[in-house]
Design a protein around this motif. Structure first.
Motif, PDB file in Angstrom:
ATOM      1  N   THR A 167      31.405  31.131  26.685  1.00 20.23           N
ATOM      2  CA  THR A 167      32.597  32.023  26.756  1.00 20.23           C
ATOM      3  C   THR A 167      32.368  32.577  28.015  1.00 20.23           C
ATOM      4  OG1 THR A 167      32.385  32.468  24.307  1.00 20.23           O
ATOM      5  CG2 THR A 167      33.428  34.178  25.611  1.00 20.23           C
TER       6      THR A 167
ATOM      7  N   ILE B  25      28.009  37.970  25.571  1.00 20.71           N
ATOM      8  CA  ILE B  25      28.649  36.511  25.151  1.00 20.71           C
ATOM      9  C   ILE B  25      27.941  35.615  25.442  1.00 20.71           C
ATOM     10  CG2 ILE B  25      31.110  37.676  25.553  1.00 20.71           C
ATOM     11  CD1 ILE B  25      31.112  36.185  28.135  1.00 20.71           C
TER      12      ILE B  25
ATOM     13  N   GLU C 184      34.407  30.353  30.459  1.00 18.67           N
ATOM     14  CA  GLU C 184      35.880  30.498  30.148  1.00 18.67           C
ATOM     15  C   GLU C 184      36.260  31.733  30.790  1.00 18.67           C
ATOM     16  OE1 GLU C 184      39.033  30.335  26.484  1.00 18.67           O
ATOM     17  OE2 GLU C 184      36.900  30.458  26.012  1.00 18.67           O
TER      18      GLU C 184
END
Length: 177
Positions: free
Chosen positions: A50, A46, A53
């Motif tokens: 991301t 990723i 997150e």
């Protein structure tokens, strides 16, 4: 682009007990003891945004510590064995923690994990081990007595894109309390 997954670390005393299972199986590529872990949720490759997150989402998890029981040696792959593993009991606290991570990752757009969760520690990857050799190995060593450890945290690991087996780096730790 980091390759991430969540998991439980294996305590060093248990890792050393599991390491005693190494050897005696032709075609096995044994995982380095320091890389033993129990994957909870594979996240994948990723981007950094991301990854941040994911970290923020995992920080929201609130669960109590729980006991993990390693029950047996087994293999994955049926008639074409691909891994030698130490399977863990699928106790409710462990399964619920994994399921919560699955839901949270899907909520932030990480694709669903296609494989059913089977808690285990991979001990070796099997490339050319015959099913008979694996069965013989398990019949002589599969008596692995029950071992337990207290899961007091789960971690976010990163890994290099490789054939597997590490090295793994703990990027963040999330206490269970």
């Amino acid at each position: 682009m980091p390759r991430l997954f969540t998991g439980l670390e294996i305590p060093s005393d248990l890792a050393m007990d599991l390491a005693l299972c190494r050897g005696g199986l032709s075609g096995a590529r044994w995982i380095d003891v320091e890389n033993y872990h129990m994957t909870l949720r594979f996240i994948g490759d990723i981007d950094d945004s991301t990854a941040h997150e994911v970290h923020s989402t995992l920080e929201q998890i609130r669960r109590r510590p729980f006991t993990v029981t390693i029950e047996e040696l087994a293999s994955f792959g049926g008639g074409k064995p691909r891994a030698l593993v130490a399977k863990a009991k699928a106790a409710s606290p462990l399964v619920e923690l994994q399921a919560q991570q699955e839901r949270l990752m899907r909520r932030i757009g990480i694709p669903a994990e296609p494989r059913k969760f089977t808690p285990h520690v991979t001990l070796a990857r099997l490339r050319s081990a015959s099913p008979i050799a694996v069965a013989d190995y398990l019949s002589t060593r599969g008596f692995l007595f029950s071992r337990r450890f207290e899961a007091k945290r789960f971690v976010l690991f990163s890994a290099r894109a490789s054939t597997g087996g590490g090295p793994y780096v703990v990027e963040a730790a999330y206490p269970l309390n």
